[in-house]
Design a protein around this motif. Structure first.
Motif, short mmCIF file in Angstrom:
data_model
loop_
_atom_site.label_atom_id
_atom_site.label_comp_id
_atom_site.label_asym_id
_atom_site.label_seq_id
_atom_site.Cartn_x
_atom_site.Cartn_y
_atom_site.Cartn_z
N ALA A 98 14.93 1.23 -9.88
CA ALA A 98 13.70 2.02 -9.82
C ALA A 98 12.61 1.38 -8.96
O ALA A 98 11.74 2.09 -8.45
N ALA A 99 12.65 0.08 -8.79
CA ALA A 99 11.57 -0.62 -8.08
C ALA A 99 11.33 -0.10 -6.66
O ALA A 99 10.17 0.11 -6.28
N PRO A 100 12.36 0.15 -5.86
CA PRO A 100 12.09 0.68 -4.51
C PRO A 100 11.35 2.02 -4.54
O PRO A 100 10.48 2.27 -3.71
N THR A 101 11.68 2.87 -5.50
CA THR A 101 10.98 4.16 -5.63
C THR A 101 9.52 3.94 -5.97
O THR A 101 8.62 4.55 -5.38
N TYR A 102 9.26 3.06 -6.94
CA TYR A 102 7.88 2.74 -7.33
C TYR A 102 7.10 2.15 -6.16
O TYR A 102 6.00 2.60 -5.84
N LEU A 103 7.69 1.18 -5.50
CA LEU A 103 7.00 0.51 -4.39
C LEU A 103 6.76 1.46 -3.22
O LEU A 103 5.71 1.41 -2.57
N ARG A 104 7.72 2.35 -2.96
CA ARG A 104 7.54 3.35 -1.91
C ARG A 104 6.37 4.27 -2.26
O ARG A 104 5.56 4.64 -1.42
N GLY A 105 6.26 4.66 -3.52
CA GLY A 105 5.15 5.49 -3.97
C GLY A 105 3.82 4.81 -3.80
O GLY A 105 2.84 5.42 -3.36
N ILE A 106 3.73 3.54 -4.15
CA ILE A 106 2.49 2.77 -3.97
C ILE A 106 2.15 2.70 -2.48
O ILE A 106 1.00 2.89 -2.09
N ARG A 107 3.16 2.43 -1.67
CA ARG A 107 2.92 2.32 -0.22
C ARG A 107 2.42 3.64 0.35
O ARG A 107 1.40 3.68 1.03
N THR A 108 3.11 4.73 0.08
CA THR A 108 2.76 6.00 0.73
C THR A 108 1.48 6.61 0.19
O THR A 108 0.78 7.32 0.92
N ARG A 109 1.15 6.33 -1.07
CA ARG A 109 -0.02 6.96 -1.68
C ARG A 109 -1.25 6.07 -1.71
O ARG A 109 -2.33 6.52 -2.11
N PHE A 110 -1.09 4.82 -1.32
CA PHE A 110 -2.22 3.90 -1.40
C PHE A 110 -2.30 2.99 -0.17
O PHE A 110 -3.24 3.06 0.60
N LEU A 111 -1.29 2.17 0.01
CA LEU A 111 -1.36 1.16 1.07
C LEU A 111 -1.39 1.75 2.47
O LEU A 111 -2.14 1.29 3.33
N ASP A 112 -0.57 2.77 2.73
CA ASP A 112 -0.53 3.37 4.06
C ASP A 112 -1.75 4.24 4.36
O ASP A 112 -2.02 4.55 5.51
#
Length: 135
Positions: A98-112
């Protein structure tokens, strides 16, 4: 505004994890907190503080995770009333999936969404709002 942003991002992360892994965000958080410790375990009271759940809310969540084989309960040797939540190998594997899905969500919705300078400023501002021991 801060609360609306937090709720929006949290809901979207929850959807991502549920769709891809059938794993609620609170469950992901518990597994992650346990994985971050050296012995893959925390006292239930400490875990409740880390995941921002009431003691009874955490107990119900741990019951569910235990039924799924993702965590176990372990008695505390130094305190007969104390219990540990312990991450199982299956729990660690589920977290790794699940971690890649979570991290991708953080990246696309916050970091990027934010520029590097904005991220530094955001980190600085949020750091002032939380004491160091909470982070």
């Amino acid at each position: 505004m801060l609360q609306r942003v937090q709720v929006r991002v949290t809901r979207l992360l929850e959807i991502d994890l549920m769709v891809a892994h059938d794993l609620p965000l609170a469950s992901y958080d518990v597994l992650n907190q346990l994985a971050e410790t050296a012995e893959r375990r925390l006292r239930m009271n400490d875990l409740a503080d880390r995941v921002l759940l009431s003691r009874s809310g955490l107990t119900r969540l741990i019951d569910r995770l235990q039924r799924e084989g993702l965590v176990e309960r372990e008695a505390c040797a130094s305190d007969a009333r104390g219990l540990y939540a312990v991450l199982t190998d299956a729990g660690e594997a589920r977290l790794a999936e699940a971690a890649p899905t979570y991290l991708r969500g953080i990246r696309t919705r916050f970091l990027d969404v934010l520029e590097p300078q904005e991220l530094r400023q955001c980190a600085s501002l949020l750091g002032k709002l939380l004491p160091a021991e909470v982070c």
